[in-house]
Design an enzyme around this catalytic site. Structure first.
Site, PDB file in Angstrom:
ATOM      1  N   ASP A   1       1.205  -6.303  -4.728  1.00 18.74           N
ATOM      2  CA  ASP A   1       0.477  -6.354  -3.458  1.00 18.74           C
ATOM      3  C   ASP A   1       1.044  -7.584  -2.754  1.00 18.74           C
ATOM      4  O   ASP A   1       1.266  -8.626  -3.388  1.00 18.74           O
ATOM      5  CB  ASP A   1      -1.014  -6.553  -3.750  1.00 18.74           C
ATOM      6  CG  ASP A   1      -1.867  -6.546  -2.496  1.00 18.74           C
ATOM      7  OD1 ASP A   1      -2.724  -5.665  -2.379  1.00 18.74           O
ATOM      8  OD2 ASP A   1      -1.687  -7.447  -1.639  1.00 18.74           O
ATOM      9  N   SER A   2       1.284  -7.504  -1.453  1.00 17.74           N
ATOM     10  CA  SER A   2       2.013  -8.594  -0.799  1.00 17.74           C
ATOM     11  C   SER A   2       1.219  -9.896  -0.712  1.00 17.74           C
ATOM     12  O   SER A   2       1.760 -10.924  -0.318  1.00 17.74           O
ATOM     13  CB  SER A   2       2.508  -8.175   0.581  1.00 17.74           C
ATOM     14  OG  SER A   2       1.458  -8.152   1.512  1.00 17.74           O
ATOM     15  N   SER A   3      -0.049  -9.880  -1.099  1.00 13.15           N
ATOM     16  CA  SER A   3      -0.777 -11.150  -1.176  1.00 13.15           C
ATOM     17  C   SER A   3      -0.193 -12.026  -2.288  1.00 13.15           C
ATOM     18  O   SER A   3      -0.428 -13.237  -2.315  1.00 13.15           O
ATOM     19  CB  SER A   3      -2.264 -10.909  -1.434  1.00 13.15           C
ATOM     20  OG  SER A   3      -2.797 -10.227  -0.332  1.00 13.15           O
TER      21      SER A   3
ATOM     22  N   THR B   1       0.821  -1.220   0.000  1.00 10.79           N
ATOM     23  CA  THR B   1       0.000   0.000   0.000  1.00 10.79           C
ATOM     24  C   THR B   1       0.848   1.261   0.000  1.00 10.79           C
ATOM     25  O   THR B   1       0.464   2.283  -0.575  1.00 10.79           O
ATOM     26  CB  THR B   1      -0.927  -0.006   1.234  1.00 10.79           C
ATOM     27  OG1 THR B   1      -1.802  -1.117   1.117  1.00 10.79           O
ATOM     28  CG2 THR B   1      -1.751   1.257   1.339  1.00 10.79           C
TER      29      THR B   1
ATOM     30  N   CYS C   1      -4.093 -19.785  20.228  1.00 14.15           N
ATOM     31  CA  CYS C   1      -4.007 -18.566  21.047  1.00 14.15           C
ATOM     32  C   CYS C   1      -2.832 -17.736  20.549  1.00 14.15           C
ATOM     33  O   CYS C   1      -1.784 -18.258  20.217  1.00 14.15           O
ATOM     34  CB  CYS C   1      -3.764 -18.907  22.517  1.00 14.15           C
ATOM     35  SG  CYS C   1      -5.104 -19.801  23.273  1.00 14.15           S
TER      36      CYS C   1
HETATM   37  N1  ASN Z   1      -2.735  -5.227   0.478  1.00 14.13           N
HETATM   38  C1  ASN Z   1      -1.597  -4.471   0.971  1.00 14.13           C
HETATM   39  C2  ASN Z   1      -0.374  -5.358   0.844  1.00 14.13           C
HETATM   40  O1  ASN Z   1      -0.109  -6.159   1.712  1.00 14.13           O
HETATM   41  C3  ASN Z   1      -1.850  -4.019   2.382  1.00 14.13           C
HETATM   42  C4  ASN Z   1      -0.864  -3.017   2.912  1.00 14.13           C
HETATM   43  O2  ASN Z   1       0.256  -2.906   2.476  1.00 14.13           O
HETATM   44  N2  ASN Z   1      -1.264  -2.240   3.912  1.00 14.13           N
HETATM   45  O3  ASN Z   1       0.316  -5.304  -0.147  1.00 14.13           O
END
Ligand code: ASN
Length: 339
Positions: free
Chosen positions: A56-58, A12, A275
């Protein structure tokens, strides 16, 4: 003058809203720099390596972790520290993976990113980026103050393999309940000297061989033999089992038998708790005693992110399941506390 390498992977921090669709998409590093003229005023030289494909890190992957480890290795002697710009969603996985892949690290590798794009008026990106650079170049007696893989976010510095993303909307996105923060930024930058790991004498060694095929078995009341059998029968050598409380599971004979057969066939099963705070204590309750007896590995207080990446790392290094189990239960990079 200190030299810092900024590695830009995406996230982001470097996104902009598409004018028509309103969807957040990654932008290039020059556009980031335009938003932070303050970078010029830092008393250090900044080199930048931007990935060709900004993500995007996904979409993060073990192949990119290897590339990050390689970049650290190639630039190791020419810089004082590294700042890796990364999406927050999977930052804790990458930081954990790198902590295992970089053995004998004695320079800072600081991951950061943000919750709002750097171009947004209320962005958290500038503070995160500027302070991450300050931490990466911080030295005392000519030695790095934090020679570790860390995450810096919202005024706090976490050990990378102890942190996880717990909030998708607050600036305070990360937590590390099982280990103290390593530094806090306010008017002063305060380092928790006693909680920071000091490097050994060895040379930096990179371990790029990861076995990314691992499975996860998350338990819930009512889980059936069919579900457990399917996960355990999958063609993987390592399974992370998320259990209840202090590492407990059902004592039903079918369940214990399935686990035992899997362990006897050479699979490694690692017990970590659902947990977020506290530790696995195999044998404390009747509901975990048999797990210990049949050879389930104790994950102590490891995060899920550390457990997954440590399993990938160890399976990539060792073929003997007994060795993998023993090392899973050993503190390698400050990722667990043996209670
Ligand atoms: N979707 C973004 C990512 O992980 C979220 C972020 O960076 N805040 O690339």
């Amino acid at each position: 003058m200190s030299q810092i390498l900024i590695i830009y992977t995406g996230g982001t921090i470097g996104m902009m809203s598409d004018p028509t669709t309103k969807v957040l998409r990654p932008i290039n590093f020059e556009q980031i720099m335009d938003n932070v003229p303050e970078l010029e005023r830092l008393n250090c030289k900044i080199k930048v390596h931007s990935f060709d494909t900004i993500i995007d890190s996904s979409n993060m992957s073990p192949a990119i972790w290897s590339e990050l480890a390689r970049l650290v290795q190639v630039n190791y002697d020419s810089v004082d520290g590294f700042v890796i710009l990364h999406g927050s969603d999977t930052m804790a996985y990458t930081a954990s993976a790198l902590s295992f892949m970089l053995e004998n690290l004695d320079k800072p590798v600081i991951f950061t990113g943000s919750q709002l794009p750097i171009s947004a008026v209320r962005t958290d990106a500038k503070e995160n980026l500027m302070t991450a650079i300050e931490i990466a170049k911080a030295k005392k007696n000519d030695k790095a103050r934090v020679p570790e893989v860390c995450i810096y976010f919202d005024y706090k510095l976490f050990r990378g393999n102890r942190a996880f993303k717990y909030n998708s909307s607050k600036f305070e996105a990360f937590r590390s309940p099982n280990y103290p923060i390593l530094a806090e930024s306010g008017v002063h930058l305060r380092f928790s000297v006693n909680d920071i790991r000091q490097p050994g004498d060895g040379q930096l060694t990179i371990h790029n061989e990861l076995e990314s095929d691992v499975a996860v078995l998350k338990l819930y009341p009512g889980i059936s033999p069919k579900v457990v059998e399917t996960v355990l029968a999958s063609d993987v050598r390592g399974i992370i089992m998320e259990t209840f409380g202090a590492g407990n599971t059902t004592t039903d004979a079918w369940f214990i038998d399935l686990l035992k057969n899997a362990v006897d066939s050479g699979k490694v099963i690692l017990d970590i708790s659902q947990c977020k705070v506290g530790t696995v204590e195999l044998g404390r309750y009747e509901t975990s005693k048999q797990l210990k007896d049949i050879g389930i590995a104790n994950g102590y207080d490891m995060t899920f992110e550390a457990a997954v990446t440590k399993t990938m790392y160890l399976l990539g290094q060792h073929s003997d399941p007994k060795v993998v189990k023993e090392l899973l239960e050993t503190d390698l990079r400050g990722e667990l506390t043996i209670s």
